[in-house]
Design an enzyme around this catalytic site. Sequence first.
Site, PDB file in Angstrom:
ATOM      1  CG  HIS A   1      82.895  72.983  -8.190  1.00  0.00           C
ATOM      2  ND1 HIS A   1      82.174  72.808  -8.645  1.00  0.00           N
ATOM      3  CD2 HIS A   1      83.570  74.285  -7.846  1.00  0.00           C
ATOM      4  CE1 HIS A   1      81.486  73.889  -8.136  1.00  0.00           C
ATOM      5  NE2 HIS A   1      82.538  74.801  -8.141  1.00  0.00           N
TER       6      HIS A   1
ATOM      7  CG  ASN B   1      84.022  67.282 -12.160  1.00  0.00           C
ATOM      8  OD1 ASN B   1      83.747  66.245 -10.866  1.00  0.00           O
ATOM      9  ND2 ASN B   1      83.789  68.167 -12.081  1.00  0.00           N
TER      10      ASN B   1
ATOM     11  CD  GLU C   1      83.890  73.235 -18.847  1.00  0.00           C
ATOM     12  OE1 GLU C   1      84.712  73.076 -18.603  1.00  0.00           O
ATOM     13  OE2 GLU C   1      82.719  72.741 -18.431  1.00  0.00           O
TER      14      GLU C   1
ATOM     15  NE  ARG D   1      79.402  72.718  -5.904  1.00  0.00           N
ATOM     16  CZ  ARG D   1      78.916  73.337  -5.605  1.00  0.00           C
ATOM     17  NH1 ARG D   1      78.164  74.366  -5.120  1.00  0.00           N
ATOM     18  NH2 ARG D   1      77.978  73.019  -7.239  1.00  0.00           N
TER      19      ARG D   1
ATOM     20  NE  ARG E   1      77.436  71.187  -2.468  1.00  0.00           N
ATOM     21  CZ  ARG E   1      76.905  72.175  -3.168  1.00  0.00           C
ATOM     22  NH1 ARG E   1      76.390  71.303  -4.156  1.00  0.00           N
ATOM     23  NH2 ARG E   1      76.483  72.715  -2.883  1.00  0.00           N
ATOM     24  CG  HIS E   2      82.177  67.640  -4.200  1.00  0.00           C
ATOM     25  ND1 HIS E   2      82.838  68.683  -4.797  1.00  0.00           N
ATOM     26  CD2 HIS E   2      80.910  67.319  -5.226  1.00  0.00           C
ATOM     27  CE1 HIS E   2      82.903  69.764  -5.501  1.00  0.00           C
ATOM     28  NE2 HIS E   2      81.257  69.090  -5.658  1.00  0.00           N
TER      29      HIS E   2
ATOM     30  CG  HIS F   1      76.471  70.553 -15.583  1.00  0.00           C
ATOM     31  ND1 HIS F   1      75.460  69.925 -15.769  1.00  0.00           N
ATOM     32  CD2 HIS F   1      77.173  70.652 -14.253  1.00  0.00           C
ATOM     33  CE1 HIS F   1      75.065  70.283 -14.202  1.00  0.00           C
ATOM     34  NE2 HIS F   1      76.104  70.915 -13.352  1.00  0.00           N
TER      35      HIS F   1
ATOM     36  CB  THR G   1      74.917  70.122  -9.849  1.00  0.00           C
ATOM     37  OG1 THR G   1      76.129  70.264 -10.660  1.00  0.00           O
ATOM     38  CG2 THR G   1      73.502  70.259 -10.565  1.00  0.00           C
ATOM     39  CB  THR G   2      77.486  74.622 -11.806  1.00  0.00           C
ATOM     40  OG1 THR G   2      79.068  74.183 -10.668  1.00  0.00           O
ATOM     41  CG2 THR G   2      77.916  76.220 -12.000  1.00  0.00           C
TER      42      THR G   2
ATOM     43  CD  GLU H   1      84.897  71.921 -12.548  1.00  0.00           C
ATOM     44  OE1 GLU H   1      84.379  71.719 -14.158  1.00  0.00           O
ATOM     45  OE2 GLU H   1      83.947  71.788 -11.842  1.00  0.00           O
TER      46      GLU H   1
ATOM     47  CG  HIS I   1      79.278  63.889  -7.740  1.00  0.00           C
ATOM     48  ND1 HIS I   1      78.751  64.203  -6.898  1.00  0.00           N
ATOM     49  CD2 HIS I   1      79.310  64.219  -8.751  1.00  0.00           C
ATOM     50  CE1 HIS I   1      78.339  65.651  -6.930  1.00  0.00           C
ATOM     51  NE2 HIS I   1      78.350  65.723  -8.492  1.00  0.00           N
TER      52      HIS I   1
END
Length: 241
Positions: free
Chosen positions: A46, A10, A154, A48, A52-53, A194, A103-104, A73, A13
């Site tokens: 992800h 992932n 997951e 979102r 944000r990322h 996670h 975070t999730t 995601e 970040h």
Amino acid sequence: MKNKIRLGVNIDHVATLRNVRGENYPSPLQAAQIAEKNGADLITVHLREDRRHIQYKDVFLLKKYLKIPINLEMALTKPMINIALKLKPNFVCIVPEKRKEVTTEGGLNLNYKKDFLKESIELLQKKKIKVSLFIEPNTKSVKAASELKANNIEIHTGKFAKNYKKKLNNLEFNKIKSAAILAKTLGLGVHAGHGLTYESAKKITQIKEIVEFNIGHFIVSESVFFGIASVLKKFKKILNS
Ligand code: PXP
């Protein structure tokens, strides 16, 4: 012989680091390409709702240039389903999303917007996108995922990973193990993710039903010191030894 465990890297970040200064570096695509060359089995992002990322344009660039599969995601919303149908990633993982969370934080409530969830799973599957549901390790969620005819689940490993060093954590481990065994029996593919690190992920490899890990924050963090290539080589070795 032990099954080979897939590692989904992932790269959210990397985008966080880029966005925090409004620059065009570090590039999530470049990170994904280095990961691809060094053992990543898939790239997970992800997208979102608050962006944000990872950004909209990032996912299309990844789709254009990567050879390994993409796991998108996303929250269960109409705009996100439309993006997925346009992008056609290999995999979609539906996750709960709250604006203020860091975070999730937990798994999906599969009874919330159940009809829309079922309809969305069918729509995605018609486009040959395999659908995974991000759930807490409990019987109710696993059975619901199976009834919804998801391809995969997951399992949210956040609680387990956060308390990894504590003795009481056997309880969380056993919950993950029971959920994984039940899911496999019901014909679901079983993934986990996670908060995982080298050590906590290694412990989860004892559960042979789990065939894929999606790991982000720890990989990006370690890569600051050691580089993506060496972190992934180490991770693959740990997961498959
Ligand atoms: N799997 C899912 C479904 C997630 O939502 C996340 C966080 O985006 C991860 C895996 C990766 O978590 P972490 O960054 O803590 O490794």
